[in-house]
Design an enzyme around this catalytic site. Structure first.
Site, mmCIF file in Angstrom:
data_model
loop_
_atom_site.group_PDB
_atom_site.id
_atom_site.type_symbol
_atom_site.label_atom_id
_atom_site.label_comp_id
_atom_site.label_asym_id
_atom_site.label_seq_id
_atom_site.Cartn_x
_atom_site.Cartn_y
_atom_site.Cartn_z
ATOM 1 N N ASP A 21 0.844 -1.196 0.000
ATOM 2 C CA ASP A 21 0.000 0.000 0.000
ATOM 3 C C ASP A 21 0.884 1.253 0.000
ATOM 4 O OD1 ASP A 21 -2.259 1.545 0.046
ATOM 5 O OD2 ASP A 21 -3.056 0.725 1.909
ATOM 6 N N GLU A 35 3.456 4.841 -3.878
ATOM 7 C CA GLU A 35 3.754 5.793 -4.953
ATOM 8 C C GLU A 35 5.175 6.377 -4.839
ATOM 9 O OE1 GLU A 35 1.045 6.084 -2.915
ATOM 10 O OE2 GLU A 35 -0.516 5.357 -4.259
ATOM 11 N N ASP A 43 -7.865 4.841 -3.546
ATOM 12 C CA ASP A 43 -8.922 5.244 -2.618
ATOM 13 C C ASP A 43 -9.971 6.101 -3.322
ATOM 14 O OD1 ASP A 43 -7.357 3.893 -0.836
ATOM 15 O OD2 ASP A 43 -6.603 5.674 0.191
#
Length: 648
Positions: A366, A369, A436
C-alpha cells in the site's frame, strides 16, 4: 543502426526486438546507465538502406533531423516528428537547467481521428485520451505508465521515469520531462492491438503465471482490528457456504509504522491464525507500508545504513501519518529507499522473518507511490537520483524487492497487490488496484474506462475496491444498489476484491475502523445476489486460468475493450462502457441507479448467447433487461464458457 551527430545533438535509432526501434537523443552523448523499463532485446532481422531502417512491420526514416515511422510494405505513416516552426529548435528539445540535466521535449505530429489508449491509471473517465494533458507523476488513484497504444497501429513507450507530462493535442503529441538526461523512447508497429501488446511484453517483461488462488474472491475492509475478528469473518464465510480465497489484514496490524510485524496485543498467534485459515482454504494477505516512524523496530538501523529516502533539505524525507495513541496528531515518518538494493533486502528480511516464516506469502504494498505531497515528492533524494528524475519508478522497484524475495524463497507464482507501478512492473508479479476512490455511481462508471486503459498499459491484473473506498452506508438502500452493481462488475474483473471504509467510520486515526463490509452486511436480498455472483466467479476460474496463460505467454490483457478483439468493427472502437473478459465473454455493467434496461453493442460477425436467458443474438445493438439481480453478459456462441448463467 542510425546515428546522427550534430553540434547540439547526438541521435541514435536502433532495433530493439522484432518490429520495434529504440530512439535516444542527448546534447552530448548517449548514456546506457539510466533507469528505464526496457529489457535487453532479442535479435531482430533488420535491413538498412542509407538513412532508412526496416525491422519487420516497422520502418524508420531519418531526413533533415526528423524521424518518420511507417508500416513496412505499405509506406503508411504511423508517426512522425512534427515539422519545426520558424526559429524553433525542432521536434527534440534539450533545454539546459544548469546542473547537468535538461528539460526535455519530444514533439510528434498529431493526426485527425487518432485514438489513444493506455498511459496507466487515471480517473478522468475517458477511454480515448486524445485531447487530454496527463501529468507523468504517481499519486493515490493515479498510476503513470508512459506507454500508449494508438489506433494508427503503433505503440510507444516514453522510457523515462522523470516527472513531466504528455500533451495529446489535435495538432501534436508532446512528451515532456521536467529534468532528465536524454530523450529515450521505444516504438513498435502492429496490425492489431494484440500484436502491439505482445511486442510490448517482449520488450518490458511478461507477467508471471497467476497463482490459482488469485482467481477467487478477496474479502477486505478498513480494518479488522484483531486476530479473532478476522478469523470470525473467515469462519462465517465457510459456515454460509460462500466461496472465499483471500482475507486481508489492513494497516495498523502493527504497533508502529516500520515494525513490519503483528502487534501481539491484538494478534497474539499469527502462526495459528494462518494454520486455521489454511484449513478453511483461505490465504491471508497483509498490508505493508514503506513508512517508518522514529522509534520503530527498523528506523534507526535503516537510517544508519543509508536505506531511507533522503531530502534535498538534508536528513530523511519525512511525511506525517497517524500513530497509535496519538489521535489526530500525526507523527513524522521516513520512507524505505527501495531504489537501494540493500534497503530492498533489509525490508524483505523483515517480511520473511515476521510474515513469510509464519506461512504468509501474499502481500499488499500500500501507499507505494510513495504517498507524498507534491512538494515532498519533488524534494525526495533516492539512491538512483532526485525524485524529479526517477520518482515515478519507486513503486516498480519496491515491488521488485518483494518479487525477488518471494522467488528466492521458492514461490514460483508470486502475486502482490500494489497501488502504484510503472512500465514493466507486470514482470514483478503485481496486481494494481485503483486506489482510494469514492463510493459513487460516477466513480463506478469511471472504473470501467480506468481498468481498460490499465489493460492496454501492459498490466493484466487489476481491480477496483468493490463499493468504492471512501463512504457507503451499509444500511442505505441507495448505497446497497450501488454496492450490488459494483459487485457484479467486480465478478468479471481480473481480480475480485471487496474493500472500503464504510460509514460510520470516525476520523482518520490509527485506531480507525469502518462499519461492517462483508457480503452479509447489506441485507438478505443483497446477500443472495452476491452469493450467486460468488458462485459464478467460482465457475469462471478455469476460464480465468486460460486467460492467465495468454497474459503470461503473449502479453494479452485479461480485461480489454471491444476494439482489442474486434479491431475491424468500426462501432466497437467507440464503445467504452462495456468490455471483454478474454475473447469469449462480453460484459455490459449497469452504471446508473434505477436502470431497468440498457443498450448493449454486440460486435458483428459473431453470434452471442445472453447468459441470463439463453437468447441468441446476432451482432448489432440490442436492448436488454437489467433487473437488480444481474447485469448483461454475453458469450460467443459455441464457447465452452456458455454454461455460466446467473440465475434470473
Amino acid at each position: 543502426m542510425l546515428i546522427q551527430s550534430r553540434p547540439n545533438e547526438v541521435l541514435r535509432v536502433e532495433p530493439w526486438g522484432p518490429h520495434a526501434f529504440r530512439v535516444r537523443s542527448a546534447p552530448l552523448s548517449i548514456r546506457d546507465d539510466l533507469p528505464g523499463a526496457l529489457l535487453e532485446p532479442p535479435a531482430a532481422d533488420v535491413a538498412q538502406d542509407g538513412n532508412t531502417l526496416t525491422n519487420g512491420r516497422i520502418t524508420a526514416e531519418l531526413s533533415d533531423g526528423r524521424l518518420r515511422f511507417t508500416r513496412t510494405g505499405t509506406g503508411r505513416e504511423l508517426l512522425a516528428d512534427k515539422a519545426p516552426y520558424v526559429w524553433h529548435q525542432g521536434p527534440r528539445v534539450h533545454a539546459p537547467l544548469g546542473d547537468g540535466t535538461y528539460r526535455l521535449e519530444q514533439v510528434f505530429q498529431g493526426y485527425d481521428g487518432e485514438r489513444i489508449y493506455g498511459l496507466g491509471q487515471h480517473q478522468h473517465g475517458r477511454l480515448d485520451q486524445k485531447g487530454l494533458v496527463l501529468d507523468l507523476i504517481q499519486r493515490n488513484t493515479t498510476t503513470s505508465i508512459p506507454f500508449l497504444l494508438s489506433s494508427r497501429g503503433y505503440g510507444l513507450l516514453w522510457n523515462n521515469p522523470a516527472m513531466g507530462r504528455v500533451e495529446l493535442a489535435a495538432d501534436a503529441t508532446r512528451w515532456v520531462a521536467d529534468t532528465a538526461h536524454q530523450i529515450d523512447y521505444w516504438i513498435t508497429a502492429g496490425d492489431t492491438p494484440a500484436e502491439i501488446m505482445a511486442s510490448y511484453a517482449d520488450a518490458t517483461g511478461h507477467a508471471p503465471m497467476l497463482p490459482a488462488w488469485a482467481t477467487g474472491f478477496f474479502q477486505s475492509k478498513l480494518r479488522y482490528r484483531t486476530q479473532e475478528e478476522l478469523l470470525t469473518v473467515a469462519r462465517r464465510y465457510k459456515e454460509l457456504g460462500l466461496p472465499l480465497s483471500v482475507i486481508v489484514s489492513d494497516y495498523f496490524h502493527w504497533e508502529r509504522f516500520g515494525d513490519w510485524r503483528f502487534d501481539p496485543e491484538f494478534w497474539p498467534d499469527p502462526e495459528a491464525m494462518v494454520k486455521e485459515l489454511d484449513e478453511l482454504g483461505v490465504k491471508l494477505m497483509v498490508s505493508i507500508w514503506p513508512t517508518l516512524e522514529a522509534g520503530s523496530d527498523n528506523y534507526e538501523a535503516m537510517r544508519a545504513a543509508g536505506q531511507l529516502v533522503g531530502s534535498v533539505e538534508g536528513g530523511p524525507l519525512l511525511q506525517p501519518w497517524p500513530a497509535k495513541g496519538q489521535g489526530e496528531h500525526f507523527q513524522p515518518n521516513a520512507y524505505v529507499d527501495s531504489f537501494s538494493p540493500g534497503a530492498r533486502r533489509a525490508l524483505w528480511n523483515e517480511l520473511r522473518e515476521h510474515y513469510f516464516d509464519q506461512g504468509i506469502e501474499v502481500f499488499w504494498l500500500d501507499a507505494c507511490e510513495p504517498d507524498l505531497t507534491p512538494r515532498r515528492a519533488e524534494q525526495a533524494l533516492y539512491a538512483a537520483g532526485p525524485g524529479r528524475q526517477v520518482g515515478n519508478l519507486y513503486g516498480h522497484v519496491h515491488a521488485q524487492g518483494l518479487h525477488d524475495g518471494l522467488t528466492e524463497a521458492g514461490v514460483d507464482r508470486p502475486l502482490s497487490l500494489v497501488r502504484s507501478c510503472w512500465a514493466g512492473s507486470q514482470r514483478h508479479g503485481i496486481a494494481l488496484w485503483s486506489g482510494d476512490i469514492h463510493a459513487t455511481w460516477e466513480a463506478l462508471a469511471t472504473q470501467v474506462r480506468t481498468g481498460l486503459n490499465v489493460a492496454l498499459s501492459g498490466i493484466p491484473w487489476w481491480n477496483s475496491d468493490i463499493g468504492g473506498f471512501h463512504g457507503g452506508d451499509p444500511a442505505s438502500e441507495e448505497y446497497r444498489e450501488l454496492l450490488i452493481r459494483w459487485f457484479q462488475f467486480g465478478a468479471f474483473c481480473p481480480i475480485m476484491r471487496l474493500h472500503g471504509v464504510r460509514h460510520p467510520a470516525g476520523p482518520f486515526v490509527a485506531e480507525q475502523t469502518g462499519a461492517s463490509n462483508e457480503v452479509w452486511s447489506y441485507g438478505e436480498r443483497a446477500l443472495e445476489i452476491m452469493r450467486e455472483h460468488l458462485l459464478l466467479r467460482e465457475r469462471l476460474k478455469p476460464y480465468l486460468m486460460e486467460l492467465a496463460k495468454a497474459a503470461h505467454e503473449r502479453g494479452e490483457p485479461v480485461l480489454r475493450p471491444l476494439l482489442f478483439d474486434f479491431p475491424g468493427d468500426v462501432p466497437a472502437q467507440e464503445v467504452d462502457d462495456q468490455f471483454m473478459l478474454g475473447p469469449d465473454l462480453l460484459v455490459a455493467p449497469v452504471l446508473a441507479p434505477g436502470a431497468a434496461r440498457r443498450t448493449v453493442y454486440l460486435p458483428a460477425g459473431v453470434r452471442w448467447v445472453e447468459l441470463a436467458t439463453g437468447h441468441l443474438h446476432d451482432g448489432g445493438t440490442v436492448e436488454v433487461d437489467t433487473p437488480l439481480e444481474r447485469i448483461p453478459v454475453f458469450v460467443r456462441a459455441g464457447s465452452p464458457v456458455a454454461g455460466l448463467a446467473v440465475k434470473p
